[in-house]
Motif scaffolding. Structure first.
Motif, short mmCIF file in Angstrom:
data_model
loop_
_atom_site.label_atom_id
_atom_site.label_comp_id
_atom_site.label_asym_id
_atom_site.label_seq_id
_atom_site.Cartn_x
_atom_site.Cartn_y
_atom_site.Cartn_z
N ARG A 166 0.85 -1.20 0.00
CA ARG A 166 0.00 0.00 0.00
C ARG A 166 0.88 1.24 0.00
O ARG A 166 1.63 1.49 0.93
CB ARG A 166 -0.92 0.01 1.21
N THR A 206 0.73 5.11 0.12
CA THR A 206 -0.23 6.16 0.47
C THR A 206 0.10 7.51 -0.14
O THR A 206 -0.74 8.39 -0.20
CB THR A 206 -0.30 6.32 2.00
N ASP A 214 -0.90 -1.26 -4.27
CA ASP A 214 -2.21 -0.71 -3.92
C ASP A 214 -2.12 0.82 -3.88
O ASP A 214 -1.49 1.39 -2.99
CB ASP A 214 -2.65 -1.26 -2.56
#
Length: 270
Positions: free
Chosen positions: A225, A227, A255
């Motif tokens: 992930r 961000t 992600d």
């Protein structure tokens, strides 16, 4: 951290602009060469020249760019704020969403957001183009905002009791970011597109603090992930991959959900 969701392509400070790098359809002015020492008009002309030298489209999107220069240099400017406004108008004639001017406050906000030293309440923020409402794009997982129950599409209607109606997004970001150990009171209205809509605003008291890294990973199929494309993201990703070598990771998933963007160089490196 409060991240503004926006294009960051043409940036300049009030006192410094140097190398110009072509990025997408516009140009990026980075810090370095002092030029704004005599008059605000010189700043207007410096930005015009930077675009004239390096803009990708030689037709300037069918705009008579030399006539634009004459129009704006024939004006008189008594303050840097007038020069900033003129520059924004001038660049607006290009009708290019990826070419914009950043005043010192906007530039400093962008610099903080992309350095990778994350702290704050953990909100990605945008401003609705039609209503000018301050809308939460997403909270960062594990952040004070997420723990307070703030979710995507929430509208921030007050900051520390002051209405956000007509408030500039950069002003809002500065107020919400706060300092570690202080408290920020946010009054939230549920977004119109939410399935569960409450007509009554609710209040959340949050305390800014250091936030997690931009990179997270877990599982045999490595769910990575990301961000934010900040200054540390590529180094963090490289270290995470090196740590996983020899651990029988079957596959990799990147992600990017709720990632508001960030530095182009960081995304290219990754």
């Amino acid at each position: 951290m409060v991240m503004i969701k926006r294009g960051l392509i043409l940036g300049a400070t009030a006192v410094a602009v140097a190398a110009v790098t072509v990025m997408g359809a516009g140009v990026h002015l980075s810090q370095g060469q002092s030029f704004f020492q005599e008059s605000p008009k010189e700043l207007v002309d410096e930005v015009w020249q930077a675009v004239d030298r390096t803009y990708v489209d030689a037709t300037f999107n069918q705009v008579d760019w030399r006539a634009v220069r004459q129009e704006y240099l024939n004006r008189e400017y008594t303050s840097s704020e007038q020069a900033y406004e003129a520059i924004r108008e001038m660049l607006g004639k290009l009708n290019d969403p990826y070419t914009r001017f950043m005043d010192p406050e906007e530039f400093e906000s962008m610099r903080i957001e992309t350095q990778g030293q994350l702290s704050g309440v953990g909100i990605t923020l945008s401003q609705d183009e039609e209503t000018n409402e301050l809308v939460v794009v997403s909270p960062i997982e594990g952040s004070p905002a997420a723990e307070a129950g703030i979710v995507a599409r929430d509208v921030i209607v007050k900051i520390d009791g002051e209405s956000t109606e007509g408030m500039d997004i950069n002003d809002a970001v500065s107020r919400i970011r706060g300092q570690e150990g202080t408290q920020v009171m946010l009054t939230i209205q549920a977004g119109r597109s939410r399935n569960r809509i409450s007509p009554h605003p609710r209040q959340h008291r949050t305390t800014p603090r250091p936030l997690r890294k931009a990179v997270e990973s877990a599982g045999r199929y490595w769910l990575h992930r990301l961000t934010q494309f900040n200054n540390n993201a590529s180094e963090e990703m490289q270290k995470a991959i090196e740590d996983l070598e020899g651990q029988n990771v079957t596959g990799y998933i990147l992600d990017l959900r709720s990632n508001p963007g960030g530095l182009l160089d960081s995304s290219v490196d990754i």
